[in-house]
Scaffold this motif. Structure first.
Motif, PDB file in Angstrom:
ATOM      1  N   SER A  70      38.040  38.714  35.894  1.00  0.00           N
ATOM      2  CA  SER A  70      36.337  38.428  35.287  1.00  0.00           C
ATOM      3  C   SER A  70      35.601  37.702  35.859  1.00  0.00           C
ATOM      4  O   SER A  70      34.370  37.985  35.585  1.00  0.00           O
ATOM      5  N   HIS A 120      37.891  45.862  34.555  1.00  0.00           N
ATOM      6  CA  HIS A 120      39.189  45.952  35.510  1.00  0.00           C
ATOM      7  C   HIS A 120      38.935  47.475  35.745  1.00  0.00           C
ATOM      8  O   HIS A 120      39.157  48.546  35.168  1.00  0.00           O
ATOM      9  N   LYS A 178      31.567  38.787  36.838  1.00  0.00           N
ATOM     10  CA  LYS A 178      30.822  38.014  36.520  1.00  0.00           C
ATOM     11  C   LYS A 178      29.541  38.581  37.603  1.00  0.00           C
ATOM     12  O   LYS A 178      28.273  38.445  37.493  1.00  0.00           O
TER      13      LYS A 178
END
Length: 350
Positions: free
Chosen positions: A329, A62, A333
């Motif tokens: 997230s 992040h 990905k």
């Protein structure tokens, strides 16, 4: 890796003396100018083992939190075989079209005089749910479309017998809109883009890029000299590679305009920027910055790549807590998947 709307970034560097001493030592890793420390100085990756990183998939994290709720950032890094210049060549040549899971339906380079025929491939758009959603939104001039009031006035409506996955009248509308936006970007950068004000709130690409970079001060300072040569903060000082694509973003067909810039630094390093300065929906703007350093891992010429992805999207503004973490997230990905496919496709040429 262009022209994929969900894309990648990179960073790190070396010292000539250490390189000369360590290159002959197979099984060891060569670092110039304390590359790992240099990356740590402006990124979220404070500890990286290059030998281990070379064995693994892309490492993602992040980005620092930002005060503007519609902004989001993710950082990634990895080690790839070959030199930074080879990595840049790979990005230029790689196409996501053969990977259906990336959901990029059409792509094209923008070269020479720009006119509506530049986007003639729109006539060959696939007949799928994403494209149908774009057609439906265009037909009713939906408030979800990111266009200006003046642009909206130029759509005369769908005509009878207007066949094709995207009707001819809509192909004409979007081809003219995209052509004009490319010309404006080429002359004045993102600051020259018409605002998205068709639905009420005025959102302007140049201001969005400025806001993203203001919230990422360490990255902004790291790339300050380079960014001044791109369409992000000023009119382009160099000729970028321009492109467009039609892709799926959250089950919606989205037309995107992008520009790819590169810069060669000292000691074999390279920087690059992918500037997505127009999107018909899904997100306002996106910026991917790359920093690449030549390293030697296990006696092989390699590149340590840092990538920083930043995006501005209206959909993010309403997300909080777990929902926002889930969105971050998902973005991580997507980046991992795209980088993995890119590395697989290009590793054979190293």
């Amino acid at each position: 890796m262009r022209p994929n709307p969900t894309r990648q970034g990179r960073a790190i560097r070396q010292i000539a003396v250490l390189s000369a001493l360590l290159i002959p030592l197979l099984g060891q890793t060569s670092l110039r100018a304390d590359a790992v420390s240099e990356m740590a100085a402006f990124s979220v990756f404070d500890k990286v083992d290059l030998t281990e990183l070379a064995k693994s998939e892309v490492k993602t994290a992040h980005g620092p939190p930002m005060s503007e709720p519609r902004f989001l950032s993710v950082q990634s890094c990895y080690v790839a075989p070959g030199t930074p210049s080879q990595q840049l060549d790979g990005i230029r040549q790689w196409s996501p079209l053969k990977h259906r899971e990336l959901k990029v339906f059409l792509q094209g380079d923008v070269r020479g005089p720009v006119n509506p025929s530049t986007f003639a491939k729109l006539r060959n758009a696939p007949d799928n749910g994403s494209v149908k959603a774009l057609v439906s939104a265009t037909a009713k001039m939906s408030s979800d479309l990111q266009i200006s009031r003046e642009e909206a006035k130029k759509f005369s409506g769908e005509k009878a017998g207007d066949g094709g996955s995207i009707p001819a009248s809509m192909v004409d509308f979007w081809s003219n809109l995209l052509s004009n936006r490319v010309r404006l970007f080429s002359s004045g950068g993102a600051a020259a883009q018409p605002a998205y004000d068709h639905a009420g709130e005025s959102v302007q690409a140049g201001r969005e890029f400025a806001g993203l970079l203001k919230e990422q001060d360490k990255i902004r300072r790291r790339f300050s000299g380079f960014l001044g040569q791109t369409g992000v903060s000023h009119g382009p000082g160099v000729s970028p590679e321009l492109y467009w694509n039609l892709a799926d973003v959250d089950d919606q067909g989205v037309l995107t305009l992008g520009a790819f810039y590169t810069h060669s630094g000292g000691e074999g390093t390279s920087q690059a920027a992918e500037v997505l300065y127009y999107a018909s929906g899904g997100y306002y703007v996106a910026l991917t910055l790359y920093q690449m350093w030549p390293v030697t891992v296990n006696g092989k010429a390699s590149t340590l790549v840092w990538r920083g992805d930043m995006i501005s999207s209206a959909m993010l503004a309403s997300l909080h807590g777990v929902e926002r973490l889930a969105s971050e997230s998902a973005m991580m990905k997507d980046i991992t998947r795209t980088v993995t496919l890119f590395r697989h496709d290009t590793s054979g040429s190293r």
